[in-house]
Design a protein around this motif. Structure first.
Motif, PDB file in Angstrom:
ATOM      1  N   ALA A  32       0.937  -1.079   0.260  1.00 44.80           N
ATOM      2  CA  ALA A  32      -0.324   0.273   0.285  1.00 44.80           C
ATOM      3  C   ALA A  32       1.134   0.995  -0.070  1.00 44.80           C
ATOM      4  O   ALA A  32       0.656   1.851  -0.418  1.00 44.80           O
ATOM      5  CB  ALA A  32      -0.775  -0.186   0.848  1.00 44.80           C
ATOM      6  N   ASN A  33       2.189   1.358   0.734  1.00 44.24           N
ATOM      7  CA  ASN A  33       2.806   2.502   0.980  1.00 44.24           C
ATOM      8  C   ASN A  33       3.726   2.897  -0.346  1.00 44.24           C
ATOM      9  O   ASN A  33       3.786   3.636  -1.159  1.00 44.24           O
ATOM     10  CB  ASN A  33       3.816   1.966   1.781  1.00 44.24           C
ATOM     11  N   GLN A  34       4.382   1.574  -1.395  1.00 44.72           N
ATOM     12  CA  GLN A  34       4.198   1.717  -2.706  1.00 44.72           C
ATOM     13  C   GLN A  34       3.389   2.570  -3.460  1.00 44.72           C
ATOM     14  O   GLN A  34       3.594   2.662  -4.688  1.00 44.72           O
ATOM     15  CB  GLN A  34       5.297   0.425  -3.342  1.00 44.72           C
ATOM     16  N   ALA A  35       2.206   1.590  -3.289  1.00 43.46           N
ATOM     17  CA  ALA A  35       0.985   2.391  -4.092  1.00 43.46           C
ATOM     18  C   ALA A  35       0.403   3.372  -4.156  1.00 43.46           C
ATOM     19  O   ALA A  35       0.895   4.516  -4.724  1.00 43.46           O
ATOM     20  CB  ALA A  35       0.065   1.540  -4.244  1.00 43.46           C
ATOM     21  N   VAL A  36       0.437   4.707  -2.787  1.00 41.12           N
ATOM     22  CA  VAL A  36       0.190   5.728  -2.355  1.00 41.12           C
ATOM     23  C   VAL A  36       1.788   6.727  -2.678  1.00 41.12           C
ATOM     24  O   VAL A  36       1.599   7.981  -3.394  1.00 41.12           O
ATOM     25  CB  VAL A  36       0.579   5.867  -1.174  1.00 41.12           C
ATOM     26  N   ALA A  37       3.303   6.110  -3.372  1.00 42.56           N
ATOM     27  CA  ALA A  37       4.430   6.977  -3.794  1.00 42.56           C
ATOM     28  C   ALA A  37       3.840   6.796  -4.909  1.00 42.56           C
ATOM     29  O   ALA A  37       4.144   7.596  -5.099  1.00 42.56           O
ATOM     30  CB  ALA A  37       5.624   6.073  -2.936  1.00 42.56           C
ATOM     31  N   ASP A  38       3.398   5.487  -5.296  1.00 37.41           N
ATOM     32  CA  ASP A  38       3.141   5.800  -7.094  1.00 37.41           C
ATOM     33  C   ASP A  38       2.181   7.061  -7.282  1.00 37.41           C
ATOM     34  O   ASP A  38       2.218   7.534  -8.962  1.00 37.41           O
ATOM     35  CB  ASP A  38       2.983   3.998  -7.526  1.00 37.41           C
ATOM     36  N   ALA A  39       1.151   6.488  -6.507  1.00 42.13           N
ATOM     37  CA  ALA A  39      -0.417   7.421  -6.876  1.00 42.13           C
ATOM     38  C   ALA A  39       0.158   9.138  -6.498  1.00 42.13           C
ATOM     39  O   ALA A  39       0.791   9.545  -6.996  1.00 42.13           O
ATOM     40  CB  ALA A  39      -1.030   7.202  -6.080  1.00 42.13           C
ATOM     41  N   SER A  40       0.971   9.172  -5.733  1.00 46.85           N
ATOM     42  CA  SER A  40       2.305  10.232  -5.872  1.00 46.85           C
ATOM     43  C   SER A  40       2.749  11.066  -6.589  1.00 46.85           C
ATOM     44  O   SER A  40       2.738  12.055  -7.194  1.00 46.85           O
ATOM     45  CB  SER A  40       2.824  10.829  -3.774  1.00 46.85           C
ATOM     46  N   ALA A  41       4.037  10.192  -7.267  1.00 43.34           N
ATOM     47  CA  ALA A  41       4.153  10.440  -8.294  1.00 43.34           C
ATOM     48  C   ALA A  41       4.006  10.834  -9.674  1.00 43.34           C
ATOM     49  O   ALA A  41       3.998  11.663 -10.081  1.00 43.34           O
ATOM     50  CB  ALA A  41       5.499   8.884  -8.574  1.00 43.34           C
ATOM     51  N   LYS A  42       2.794   9.389  -9.859  1.00 42.57           N
ATOM     52  CA  LYS A  42       1.992   9.821 -10.845  1.00 42.57           C
ATOM     53  C   LYS A  42       0.915  11.821 -10.882  1.00 42.57           C
ATOM     54  O   LYS A  42       0.210  11.833 -11.649  1.00 42.57           O
ATOM     55  CB  LYS A  42       0.762   8.871 -10.953  1.00 42.57           C
ATOM     56  N   LEU A  43       0.748  11.322  -9.455  1.00 44.57           N
ATOM     57  CA  LEU A  43       0.347  12.554  -9.189  1.00 44.57           C
ATOM     58  C   LEU A  43       0.372  14.251  -9.504  1.00 44.57           C
ATOM     59  O   LEU A  43       0.109  15.079 -10.403  1.00 44.57           O
ATOM     60  CB  LEU A  43      -0.473  13.207  -8.451  1.00 44.57           C
ATOM     61  N   ALA A  44       2.262  13.350  -8.931  1.00 44.85           N
ATOM     62  CA  ALA A  44       2.834  15.413  -9.335  1.00 44.85           C
ATOM     63  C   ALA A  44       2.641  15.156 -10.881  1.00 44.85           C
ATOM     64  O   ALA A  44       3.165  16.580 -11.378  1.00 44.85           O
ATOM     65  CB  ALA A  44       4.078  14.589  -8.701  1.00 44.85           C
ATOM     66  N   ALA A  45       3.162  14.425 -11.430  1.00 43.87           N
ATOM     67  CA  ALA A  45       3.648  14.934 -12.883  1.00 43.87           C
ATOM     68  C   ALA A  45       2.718  14.877 -14.248  1.00 43.87           C
ATOM     69  O   ALA A  45       2.678  15.231 -14.934  1.00 43.87           O
ATOM     70  CB  ALA A  45       3.866  13.273 -13.665  1.00 43.87           C
ATOM     71  N   LEU A  46       1.204  14.338 -13.430  1.00 48.19           N
ATOM     72  CA  LEU A  46      -0.414  15.276 -14.478  1.00 48.19           C
ATOM     73  C   LEU A  46      -0.335  16.573 -13.596  1.00 48.19           C
ATOM     74  O   LEU A  46      -0.617  17.257 -14.500  1.00 48.19           O
ATOM     75  CB  LEU A  46      -1.442  14.417 -13.809  1.00 48.19           C
ATOM     76  N   LYS A  47       0.107  16.482 -12.126  1.00 43.48           N
ATOM     77  CA  LYS A  47      -0.308  18.612 -12.199  1.00 43.48           C
ATOM     78  C   LYS A  47       0.791  19.329 -12.784  1.00 43.48           C
ATOM     79  O   LYS A  47       0.739  20.680 -13.510  1.00 43.48           O
ATOM     80  CB  LYS A  47       0.830  19.008 -10.242  1.00 43.48           C
ATOM     81  N   GLN A  48       2.273  18.875 -13.289  1.00 47.41           N
ATOM     82  CA  GLN A  48       2.998  19.302 -14.051  1.00 47.41           C
ATOM     83  C   GLN A  48       2.445  19.710 -15.701  1.00 47.41           C
ATOM     84  O   GLN A  48       2.693  20.701 -16.356  1.00 47.41           O
ATOM     85  CB  GLN A  48       4.007  18.779 -13.981  1.00 47.41           C
ATOM     86  N   GLN A  49       1.985  18.163 -15.791  1.00 52.62           N
ATOM     87  CA  GLN A  49       1.535  18.047 -17.370  1.00 52.62           C
ATOM     88  C   GLN A  49       0.224  19.775 -17.002  1.00 52.62           C
ATOM     89  O   GLN A  49       0.082  19.937 -17.995  1.00 52.62           O
ATOM     90  CB  GLN A  49       0.487  16.853 -17.116  1.00 52.62           C
TER      91      GLN A  49
END
Length: 172
Positions: A47-64
C-alpha cells in the motif's frame, strides 16, 4: 486412600492435559497471528508503494496540467490576436471600399463636368458661327471661356478635396 489419591491424580493429570491443550491452541493462535502479521506488513508495504506511485503520478499530472494551462493561455493569446487582426482587416477593407466609392463618385462627377463642358463648348461654338448683326454696339466678350474652365476645374478640385476629407475622417 489409594483410590482417592488416584482419583486426585487422575483429575490433576486431566487438568494438566486440558491446560496443555489450551497452551497448544494458544501457541497455534500465536503462530497464526505471526503469519497474519507478516501478511499485514506485506500489505502495508504494498500500500505504501501504491501511495508513492500515485503521488508520483499526481505530481506528473500536476506538472502536465501546468504545461497544458500554459499552452491553453498561449492559444488564447494567439486566438485573441487573430480576432484583432481579423477586425483590423475588416476595417481596412471597409475603408478601401469607401475610398473606391468616393473615387468612383469623383470620376462620375468629373465625367459629368466633361459632358457639361462639351455641351457648353458646343453651345458657344454654335453661338460664334451665327453672329447676329445688330446696329447697337455690343460690349466685348472677354473671359467667358476662362471663367467656365475655372469653374469646372474648381468643382473637380472641390470633389477631390471632399473625397479625401471623407477618407481621412474614416482613418481617424
Amino acid at each position: 486412600m489409594a483410590k482417592r489419591n488416584e482419583a486426585t491424580k487422575t483429575q490433576a493429570v486431566d487438568a494438566i492435559q486440558a491446560r496443555i491443550a489450551d497452551l497448544k491452541a494458544l501457541l497455534n493462535s500465536y503462530q497464526n497471528a505471526g503469519t497474519n502479521l507478516a501478511a499485514a506488513q506485506a500489505a502495508v508495504t504494498s500500500a505504501n508503494q501504491a501511495v508513492a506511485d500515485a503521488s508520483a503520478k499526481l505530481a506528473a499530472l500536476k506538472q502536465q496540467l501546468g504545461v497544458d494551462q500554459t499552452a491553453v493561455a498561449a492559444a488564447q493569446v494567439a486566438y485573441d490576436a487573430a480576432v484583432a487582426n481579423q477586425a483590423a482587416a475588416q476595417a481596412a477593407q471597409q475603408t478601401r471600399l469607401a475610398q473606391e466609392r468616393a473615387l468612383q463618385e469623383v470620376e462620375n462627377q468629373a465625367q459629368g463636368l466633361k459632358q457639361t463642358s462639351s455641351a457648353v463648348t458646343l453651345s458657344k461654338a454654335s453661338n460664334k458661327q451665327a453672329p447676329v448683326k445688330t446696329t447697337e454696339q455690343q460690349l466685348p466678350q472677354t473671359g467667358n471661356d476662362e471663367g467656365l474652365l475655372a469653374s469646372a476645374l474648381g468643382m473637380v478640385l472641390m470633389a477631390l478635396a471632399t473625397a479625401f476629407g471623407i477618407q481621412k475622417r474614416k482613418e481617424d
